[in-house]
Design an enzyme around this catalytic site. Structure first.
Site, PDB file in Angstrom:
ATOM      1  N   THR A 175      38.169  48.981  42.326  1.00  0.00           N
ATOM      2  CA  THR A 175      39.340  48.107  41.443  1.00  0.00           C
ATOM      3  C   THR A 175      38.758  47.040  40.715  1.00  0.00           C
ATOM      4  OG1 THR A 175      41.314  46.816  42.047  1.00  0.00           O
ATOM      5  CG2 THR A 175      39.531  46.813  43.863  1.00  0.00           C
ATOM      6  N   GLU A 176      39.158  46.675  39.701  1.00  0.00           N
ATOM      7  CA  GLU A 176      38.659  45.845  38.908  1.00  0.00           C
ATOM      8  C   GLU A 176      38.268  44.174  39.262  1.00  0.00           C
ATOM      9  OE1 GLU A 176      41.143  47.646  38.318  1.00  0.00           O
ATOM     10  OE2 GLU A 176      41.829  47.522  36.080  1.00  0.00           O
ATOM     11  N   ASN A 177      38.937  43.990  40.273  1.00  0.00           N
ATOM     12  CA  ASN A 177      38.591  42.613  41.032  1.00  0.00           C
ATOM     13  C   ASN A 177      37.569  42.741  41.802  1.00  0.00           C
ATOM     14  OD1 ASN A 177      40.741  44.169  42.252  1.00  0.00           O
ATOM     15  ND2 ASN A 177      40.836  42.319  43.660  1.00  0.00           N
TER      16      ASN A 177
ATOM     17  N   SER B  12      31.671  44.214  38.158  1.00  0.00           N
ATOM     18  CA  SER B  12      32.848  45.156  37.972  1.00  0.00           C
ATOM     19  C   SER B  12      32.964  45.821  37.071  1.00  0.00           C
ATOM     20  CB  SER B  12      34.020  44.413  38.730  1.00  0.00           C
ATOM     21  OG  SER B  12      35.025  45.469  38.886  1.00  0.00           O
TER      22      SER B  12
END
Lengths: 243, 222
Positions: B47-49, B89
């Site tokens: 997940t991007e975060n 990320s």
């Protein structure tokens, strides 16, 4: 050396009108709510700082934290990737009324522009946004048969950052996914102001687990049991000027 | 016209994810793909975060709001999870480290162009990680209904909505078919068994190439 400051008001006292302020966090995770609210308190008392350029992934949620900063009228431009949230009414209404500028940046480009700012790299090429509206008027170049967009670094006068543990030298650890933009913003700002859940003496953090080395940090203030934006919003909290 | 449910489209997309694959699922509909991993296979979700190896949502009341996904939803950690900052990320995203990204779409064009971030100039524009996710993953797949709510084709000759990325999509899983994008053309791989090629073509906005056998798209009730 001791980078600890005694309280939140002292920590944000040097932020002036027109400054560019990076604010860490992704949504509520890693958002330095107490530092933001301290800045709003100062504005309420003195009328400053205003006309801020704020860099954050989002545009606030509900009426606390970044949303409250915008609602107070302190922000004239926002640089972000996703100005939507469960309750984006503050930013949305101000933007649609022409009361705040928006620079929309793809999320990975935003992160890398901040990293570049902290790393002394004035520009770089990325495939992201090539051929889209967000690449309009930006230089492009071909490398090994693919097209890339030139992006510029982002730097700031100040970063407001949330960490988990800090030591007196400014070495930082973060809690879970609250890390997100925080380490990058420490690097890219002339002055990184950090709220940490606990501050320990130098030596109190194992050097093997330091995420942000203290060289990137200028001020540290302890905020035990920090607020979470999501909890505040579920309680319909508002940190408005009239509060 | 008979068609697959969203769960069934997600199930079909999940069958192509290998054991040990690193996968990013777009916010919303694509998140369903995680529910349908075949037995014996385990993908690692990004997940991007700044998190690899997250699991399903926690029970209501036990959320930890420092532990969320890119949709700002609370998640849990699986053994072997890792946290990292946002630049790392997106290095994973753009640097060809992800095996698969599965995204939603407003439109997909036969040349691989994707429109999935904006329906036009009205309102507040928001892009998030969409323009990054279409670059770098070894496969960029789209899951979508075959047509819009008004019945218009979502697979088109050229996108009319603002682009997310150019020439980036490699496979499309729809409610009617599985279609690859090769050399700027839609190549039909699978279709619902009861659906004629003519009827499928009629709801597709660009020519479907059929270079070989077309497999039946058979999906269990899920």
């Amino acid at each position: 050396m001791d980078k600890t400051v005694s309280d939140l008001a002292t920590a944000v006292a040097g932020i002036e009108d027109g400054m560019t302020v990076m604010i860490g966090g992704f949504g509520g995770s890693g958002s330095p709510i107490e530092l933001i609210h301290a800045l709003i308190d100062r504005y309420r008392e003195t009328g400053h700082p205003k006309d801020l350029v704020v860099i954050n992934n989002n545009a606030g949620n509900g009426h606390v934290g970044l949303a409250a900063l915008i609602e107070a009228g302190m922000v004239h431009k926002l640089i972000c990737s996703f100005p939507r949230s469960a309750d984006p009414v503050v930013f949305t209404e101000m933007y649609l009324a022409g009361g705040i500028e928006l620079e929309l940046v793809p999320q990975g480009t935003l992160a890398e522009r901040i990293r570049a700012g902290g790393a002394g790299i004035p520009a770089f090429y990325t495939p992201s946004s090539y051929g889209t509206d967000l690449a309009k008027d930006k230089p492009v170049a071909e490398f090994d048969g693919r097209m890339y967009v030139q992006e510029r670094w982002l730097k700031a006068d100040v970063a407001l950052v949330k960490a988990d543990t800090a030591d007196t030298f400014g070495n930082l650890t973060y809690r879970m996914a609250a890390r997100n933009f925080n380490p990058l913003m420490c690097m890219a700002a002339s002055e990184a102001i950090v709220q940490a859940s606990r501050i320990v003496d130098a030596g109190g953090i194992d050097p093997e687990v330091v995420v942000t080395p203290g060289i990137f940090v200028q001020k540290v203030v302890e905020v035990a049991d920090p607020l979470q934006e999501e909890d505040l919003n579920r309680a319909n909290a508002a940190y408005s000027l009239e509060a | 016209m008979e068609k697959l449910s969203n769960n069934q489209i997600a199930w079909r997309a999940a069958q192509d994810i290998a054991d040990g694959a690193y996968v990013n699922l777009g916010i919303g509909f694509p998140e369903k793909v995680a529910q349908f991993q075949p037995d014996g296979r385990e993908a690692i979700f990004h997940t991007e975060n700044g998190l690899l190896g997250f699991g399903q949502a926690p029970e209501a009341g036990s959320e930890d709001w420092d532990l969320i996904n890119a949709g700002k939803k609370a998640v849990t950690l699986k053994p072997g999870a890792a946290f990292f900052h946002h630049a790392d990320s997106f290095a994973m995203v753009r640097g060809s480290h992800l095996d698969v990204a599965i995204l939603g779409a407003y439109e997909v064009a036969e040349n691989g162009d994707l429109a999935n971030w904006s329906t036009g100039p009205k309102g507040v524009p928001a892009v998030g990680g969409a323009m990054d996710l279409v670059h770098g993953a070894k496969r960029v797949a789209v899951i979508t209904d075959h047509v819009t709510k008004k019945g218009q084709p979502k697979l088109v000759k050229r996108c009319s909505l603002p682009l997310t990325g150019v020439g980036c999509v490699t496979r499309v899983y729809t409610s009617l078919a599985v279609i690859d994008i090769e050399n700027g053309r839609f190549v039909l791989r699978e279709k619902l068994p009861g659906l004629s090629l003519e009827d499928l073509q009629a709801v597709t906005g660009a020519e479907l190439l059929v270079p070989g056998a077309v497999a039946d798209l058979v999906v269990p009730e899920v």
